[in-house]
Structure formats: C-alpha cells, structure tokens
Design a protein around this motif. Structure first.
Motif, PDB file in Angstrom:
ATOM      1  N   LEU A 141       0.801  -1.211   0.000  1.00  0.00           N
ATOM      2  CA  LEU A 141       0.000   0.000   0.000  1.00  0.00           C
ATOM      3  C   LEU A 141       0.838   1.267   0.000  1.00  0.00           C
ATOM      4  CD1 LEU A 141      -2.707  -0.986   2.640  1.00  0.00           C
ATOM      5  CD2 LEU A 141      -2.920  -1.023   0.167  1.00  0.00           C
ATOM      6  N   SER A 142       0.492   2.179  -0.896  1.00  0.00           N
ATOM      7  CA  SER A 142       1.066   3.521  -0.854  1.00  0.00           C
ATOM      8  C   SER A 142       0.034   4.509  -0.318  1.00  0.00           C
ATOM      9  CB  SER A 142       1.522   3.959  -2.242  1.00  0.00           C
ATOM     10  OG  SER A 142       0.443   3.892  -3.161  1.00  0.00           O
ATOM     11  N   THR A 143      -1.254   4.202  -0.506  1.00  0.00           N
ATOM     12  CA  THR A 143      -2.322   5.017   0.077  1.00  0.00           C
ATOM     13  C   THR A 143      -3.354   4.097   0.752  1.00  0.00           C
ATOM     14  OG1 THR A 143      -3.485   5.064  -2.066  1.00  0.00           O
ATOM     15  CG2 THR A 143      -2.052   6.937  -1.540  1.00  0.00           C
ATOM     16  N   TYR A 144      -4.407   3.731   0.026  1.00  0.00           N
ATOM     17  CA  TYR A 144      -5.405   2.844   0.612  1.00  0.00           C
ATOM     18  C   TYR A 144      -6.067   2.007  -0.479  1.00  0.00           C
ATOM     19  CZ  TYR A 144      -9.160   5.860  -1.145  1.00  0.00           C
ATOM     20  OH  TYR A 144     -10.015   6.551  -1.957  1.00  0.00           O
ATOM     21  N   LEU A 145      -6.656   0.893  -0.061  1.00  0.00           N
ATOM     22  CA  LEU A 145      -7.447   0.041  -0.941  1.00  0.00           C
ATOM     23  C   LEU A 145      -8.847  -0.081  -0.362  1.00  0.00           C
ATOM     24  CD1 LEU A 145      -5.051  -2.959  -1.748  1.00  0.00           C
ATOM     25  CD2 LEU A 145      -5.766  -1.146  -3.315  1.00  0.00           C
ATOM     26  N   LYS A 146      -9.833  -0.140  -1.238  1.00  0.00           N
ATOM     27  CA  LYS A 146     -11.224  -0.275  -0.810  1.00  0.00           C
ATOM     28  C   LYS A 146     -11.896  -1.328  -1.684  1.00  0.00           C
ATOM     29  CE  LYS A 146     -14.178   2.815  -2.200  1.00  0.00           C
ATOM     30  NZ  LYS A 146     -14.924   4.078  -2.410  1.00  0.00           N
ATOM     31  N   GLY A 147     -12.681  -2.185  -1.072  1.00  0.00           N
ATOM     32  CA  GLY A 147     -13.384  -3.209  -1.849  1.00  0.00           C
ATOM     33  C   GLY A 147     -14.764  -3.485  -1.289  1.00  0.00           C
ATOM     34  N   PHE A 148     -15.670  -3.926  -2.167  1.00  0.00           N
ATOM     35  CA  PHE A 148     -17.038  -4.247  -1.766  1.00  0.00           C
ATOM     36  C   PHE A 148     -17.307  -5.726  -1.995  1.00  0.00           C
ATOM     37  CE2 PHE A 148     -17.182   0.269  -2.673  1.00  0.00           C
ATOM     38  CZ  PHE A 148     -17.999   0.776  -1.662  1.00  0.00           C
ATOM     39  N   LEU A 149     -18.150  -6.294  -1.146  1.00  0.00           N
ATOM     40  CA  LEU A 149     -18.611  -7.671  -1.299  1.00  0.00           C
ATOM     41  C   LEU A 149     -20.134  -7.672  -1.261  1.00  0.00           C
ATOM     42  CD1 LEU A 149     -16.183  -9.487   1.169  1.00  0.00           C
ATOM     43  CD2 LEU A 149     -16.116  -9.626  -1.321  1.00  0.00           C
ATOM     44  N   GLY A 150     -20.749  -8.361  -2.214  1.00  0.00           N
ATOM     45  CA  GLY A 150     -22.197  -8.520  -2.226  1.00  0.00           C
ATOM     46  C   GLY A 150     -22.619  -9.731  -1.424  1.00  0.00           C
ATOM     47  N   GLY A 151     -23.914  -9.964  -1.364  1.00  0.00           N
ATOM     48  CA  GLY A 151     -24.446 -11.043  -0.548  1.00  0.00           C
ATOM     49  C   GLY A 151     -23.930 -12.422  -0.919  1.00  0.00           C
ATOM     50  N   GLU A 152     -23.842 -12.725  -2.208  1.00  0.00           N
ATOM     51  CA  GLU A 152     -23.386 -14.049  -2.638  1.00  0.00           C
ATOM     52  C   GLU A 152     -21.934 -14.295  -2.259  1.00  0.00           C
ATOM     53  OE1 GLU A 152     -25.173 -16.572  -3.824  1.00  0.00           O
ATOM     54  OE2 GLU A 152     -26.899 -15.285  -3.489  1.00  0.00           O
ATOM     55  N   GLU A 153     -21.099 -13.239  -2.385  1.00  0.00           N
ATOM     56  CA  GLU A 153     -19.681 -13.381  -1.988  1.00  0.00           C
ATOM     57  C   GLU A 153     -19.564 -13.607  -0.486  1.00  0.00           C
ATOM     58  OE1 GLU A 153     -19.558 -11.053  -5.808  1.00  0.00           O
ATOM     59  OE2 GLU A 153     -20.685 -10.825  -3.946  1.00  0.00           O
ATOM     60  N   LEU A 154     -20.375 -12.909   0.306  1.00  0.00           N
ATOM     61  CA  LEU A 154     -20.320 -13.058   1.764  1.00  0.00           C
ATOM     62  C   LEU A 154     -20.681 -14.474   2.195  1.00  0.00           C
ATOM     63  CD1 LEU A 154     -21.953  -9.693   2.904  1.00  0.00           C
ATOM     64  CD2 LEU A 154     -19.558 -10.359   3.143  1.00  0.00           C
ATOM     65  N   LEU A 155     -21.675 -15.066   1.550  1.00  0.00           N
ATOM     66  CA  LEU A 155     -22.101 -16.410   1.925  1.00  0.00           C
ATOM     67  C   LEU A 155     -20.977 -17.433   1.786  1.00  0.00           C
ATOM     68  CD1 LEU A 155     -25.636 -16.538   0.261  1.00  0.00           C
ATOM     69  CD2 LEU A 155     -25.138 -16.366   2.703  1.00  0.00           C
ATOM     70  N   ARG A 184     -26.388  -8.799   3.259  1.00  0.00           N
ATOM     71  CA  ARG A 184     -26.602  -7.921   2.121  1.00  0.00           C
ATOM     72  C   ARG A 184     -25.319  -7.431   1.465  1.00  0.00           C
ATOM     73  NH1 ARG A 184     -29.738  -2.142   1.694  1.00  0.00           N
ATOM     74  NH2 ARG A 184     -29.784  -2.107  -0.567  1.00  0.00           N
ATOM     75  N   ARG A 185     -24.382  -6.864   2.257  1.00  0.00           N
ATOM     76  CA  ARG A 185     -23.209  -6.242   1.643  1.00  0.00           C
ATOM     77  C   ARG A 185     -22.135  -5.997   2.690  1.00  0.00           C
ATOM     78  NH1 ARG A 185     -25.154   0.118   0.975  1.00  0.00           N
ATOM     79  NH2 ARG A 185     -26.440   0.170   2.877  1.00  0.00           N
ATOM     80  N   ALA A 186     -20.940  -5.717   2.202  1.00  0.00           N
ATOM     81  CA  ALA A 186     -19.816  -5.373   3.079  1.00  0.00           C
ATOM     82  C   ALA A 186     -18.846  -4.502   2.298  1.00  0.00           C
ATOM     83  CB  ALA A 186     -19.111  -6.634   3.581  1.00  0.00           C
ATOM     84  N   VAL A 187     -18.128  -3.666   3.029  1.00  0.00           N
ATOM     85  CA  VAL A 187     -17.044  -2.888   2.449  1.00  0.00           C
ATOM     86  C   VAL A 187     -15.826  -3.049   3.356  1.00  0.00           C
ATOM     87  CG1 VAL A 187     -17.706  -0.763   3.673  1.00  0.00           C
ATOM     88  CG2 VAL A 187     -16.308  -0.608   1.593  1.00  0.00           C
ATOM     89  N   TRP A 188     -14.659  -3.131   2.747  1.00  0.00           N
ATOM     90  CA  TRP A 188     -13.428  -3.196   3.526  1.00  0.00           C
ATOM     91  C   TRP A 188     -12.459  -2.123   3.031  1.00  0.00           C
ATOM     92  CZ3 TRP A 188      -9.240  -3.960   0.439  1.00  0.00           C
ATOM     93  CH2 TRP A 188      -9.421  -4.650  -0.771  1.00  0.00           C
ATOM     94  N   VAL A 189     -11.674  -1.600   3.959  1.00  0.00           N
ATOM     95  CA  VAL A 189     -10.683  -0.569   3.637  1.00  0.00           C
ATOM     96  C   VAL A 189      -9.378  -0.914   4.346  1.00  0.00           C
ATOM     97  CG1 VAL A 189     -10.056   1.868   3.752  1.00  0.00           C
ATOM     98  CG2 VAL A 189     -12.451   1.212   3.395  1.00  0.00           C
ATOM     99  N   PRO A 309     -26.621  -1.762  -7.339  1.00  0.00           N
ATOM    100  CA  PRO A 309     -25.624  -2.810  -7.082  1.00  0.00           C
ATOM    101  C   PRO A 309     -24.214  -2.265  -7.228  1.00  0.00           C
ATOM    102  CG  PRO A 309     -27.312  -3.580  -8.611  1.00  0.00           C
ATOM    103  CD  PRO A 309     -27.535  -2.109  -8.440  1.00  0.00           C
ATOM    104  N   THR A 310     -23.329  -2.709  -6.337  1.00  0.00           N
ATOM    105  CA  THR A 310     -21.931  -2.292  -6.364  1.00  0.00           C
ATOM    106  C   THR A 310     -21.058  -3.455  -6.787  1.00  0.00           C
ATOM    107  OG1 THR A 310     -22.383  -0.786  -4.532  1.00  0.00           O
ATOM    108  CG2 THR A 310     -20.080  -1.242  -5.018  1.00  0.00           C
ATOM    109  N   ASP A 311     -20.130  -3.220  -7.690  1.00  0.00           N
ATOM    110  CA  ASP A 311     -19.225  -4.291  -8.110  1.00  0.00           C
ATOM    111  C   ASP A 311     -18.389  -4.741  -6.939  1.00  0.00           C
ATOM    112  OD1 ASP A 311     -20.132  -4.141 -10.703  1.00  0.00           O
ATOM    113  OD2 ASP A 311     -18.609  -2.692 -11.322  1.00  0.00           O
ATOM    114  N   ALA A 312     -18.188  -6.050  -6.818  1.00  0.00           N
ATOM    115  CA  ALA A 312     -17.372  -6.592  -5.740  1.00  0.00           C
ATOM    116  C   ALA A 312     -15.913  -6.494  -6.101  1.00  0.00           C
ATOM    117  CB  ALA A 312     -17.760  -8.055  -5.480  1.00  0.00           C
TER     118      ALA A 312
END
Length: 313
Positions: A141-155, A184-189, A309-312
C-alpha cells in the motif's frame, strides 16, 4: 412359585430391552451441570440439550456437534420456507483493527430480532469473515485500498474458526430465530500508515456479545479516509475522523468534491462544499483545511436503504 416369578421378571426385562427402555450397557442420565453449561453455550432448549447429552452419554463435544447439525438441517428447511419474505430491518456492523476497517449490513424481518444476541453474533461473524478476507490479500500500500462484497460473496466466506462457511451460520441463525435473514453487503478498507480511517456508527447500543471488543452495531455507519501532514494532529485524528463520519451519516454526501467548490446550499451533495454538521457556519472544507487534513474518500451505509448494485472487489 419362585421359579415362575423369576421367569416372569426375565420376560419383562426382555420386553423392556426390546422396546428400547432397558439395555445391558450402562446408560448415563444427563449431568445437571453439563446440561446447564451446554444450554448456556449453545442457546438450544433444555429438552434438546438433555436429549443430546443422553444420546452421547454426557460427551459435551459430541452433543454440541449433534445439536448444531440438527439446527442446521432445520435452519436450511426454514430458510427455504421463509425465502422471499421482506427483510427491511437489521444492523450495520463496524469492525476496525489497526489501519483496516470493515462495515457490513445484515438484514432480518423485525427490529426485535435485530436486537437479539444471536443475530448480533451473526453480524459479528460476517464482519470478522470480511476482515480476514481482506487481510489475506497481497498488499503493497502507498495510500489505501477499498473493496465491496455482495451477498453471494459473503455467503462463501469462511468463519473466523474456518470450521464452516458464513452461509452455514446464516442457516443456523434462521433455524434459531425463525425469521428470514440476508447478508446484504460489506465494504473493507486497508490503509497505509500515513492514511487515517475515521469511523462513526449512529444508533449504536451496548451489547454483551463476547469475543470481539471493538465491534459496534447500529443503523447507520460511515468510514472516512483522510490524510494529514500535521504530526501534532496524529493523537486526535481519530476524533476528527469520527466527526467527519458523523457528518457523512447525517448529511449523506454523494462525492468528496474539492476545496475550490463553492457552497451549494441545502441541496449540496459534494462533501467539502456542504455545511459542516457540527459547525454549520463552516463548510466541511473550511473545517478541515486549518487542520491540514485532506479528505480522500468515504463510504456510507444505511440499514435497509435501496441502492444500486456495487461491483465486488
């Protein structure tokens, strides 16, 4: 006469054995202390806990495994029956560990269930699973990373113990609480050392949930990523980040904007041009500029909101 009596007794014992009421081996009744401990640990009824301990001769580990197996079967059955029922209630969960933060949303049918410890435990498992997922990624990392997960990915994520998938824990929760639920959803940073992650959760309430002390629950949540060159601000940056997160929750900006943006009134959606929630005489840009803070990004969750919908990632 004695011989006839003994013969009758032997016949009676044989009939009991054939009926399953008596057997030649030693059968232990459920130990009271073990019964209480198993009930407290699993949350299943005393009747089912006693049945499990009787079945496995007071072996708590086998009894617990059997109870979970039965509950999971029942949970999948209930999940199939309840599928399609509206899940507009639930919780947003926020978990921060060092310079990594995750925010998740898990839904249920009623606010009553949302306040149940078993449901909160499910939200915690989703948050921990998301945290481990992003921490397992290669990072430089030089700054930050952010990602989203939808319901199917979480399961498909593994639980913290990696004994099962989150979808199995969802089935267990549905089986125990009797309501339809959705992950439903998740975000990670993940951020480098010179980036701070501010966080704020609105509608938070105390919980007795064990295991993860820095886990909080509420109805609205925000993460704000920022940067400062002011070394003297490092000690208070968490409070500043919390204030910015509070603004994001309350004012619902759609973009960060820039310091050059002019205020656009009550309908303004650019964060830096909005009146700062805690000091309305200033814009957010005017508030952060003297502190030497640059706002880079933000994420806002509102439990039950309708979103695109947000891309995972």
């Amino acid at each position: 006469m004695m011989a006839a009596l003994c013969g009758a007794l032997r016949a009676k014992l044989l009939s009991w054995q054939q009926a399953g009421l008596f057997h030649s081996g030693v059968r232990l009744l459920a130990d009271k202390d073990l019964l209480v401990k198993l009930r407290k640990k699993t949350g299943y009824s005393f009747v089912n806990c006693k049945k499990a301990l009787d079945k496995f001769s007071n072996d708590s580990k086998q009894a617990e495994a059997w109870l979970n197996e039965q509950a999971q079967k029942e949970g999948w059955s209930k999940a199939s029956k309840l599928q399609g029922r509206k899940t507009s209630e639930g919780l947003v969960g926020l978990l921060q560990e060092g310079n990594t933060a995750v925010m998740v949303e898990v839904n249920c049918e009623t606010d009553f269930v949302a306040r149940n410890m078993k449901f909160q435990q499910l939200v915690q498992q989703v948050a921990v699973g998301t945290l481990r997922h992003c921490q397992g990624r290669e990072q430089n990392l030089s700054t930050y990373l952010k990602g989203f997960l939808g319901g199917e990915e979480l399961l498909q994520l593994k639980t913290d113990s990696e004994d099962s998938l989150l979808k199995d824990q969802l089935a267990l929760a549905i089986g125990k609480l009797g309501e339809n639920m959705t992950m439903r959803r998740a975000v990670w940073v993940m951020a480098s050392s010179d980036i701070f992650i501010g966080s704020y959760l609105h509608g938070a309430f105390p919980t007795d949930l064990p295991s993860v002390s820095n886990m909080v629950f509420g109805k609205y949540g925000a993460l704000v990523m920022g940067q400062t060159a002011d070394r003297n601000l490092k000690g208070s940056v968490s409070e500043l980040g919390r204030r910015l997160g509070q603004h994001v929750v309350g004012m619902s900006p759609l973009s960060v904007g820039s310091l050059e943006d002019l205020p656009g009134g009550e309908m303004e959606t650019r964060m830096l041009a909005q009146s700062f929630l805690l000091e309305p005489s200033l814009t957010v840009g005017q508030y952060v500029q003297p502190h030497g803070v640059s706002v880079l990004d933000f994420v806002r969750f509102e439990c039950g909101e309708q979103t695109e919908p947000t891309d995972a990632s």
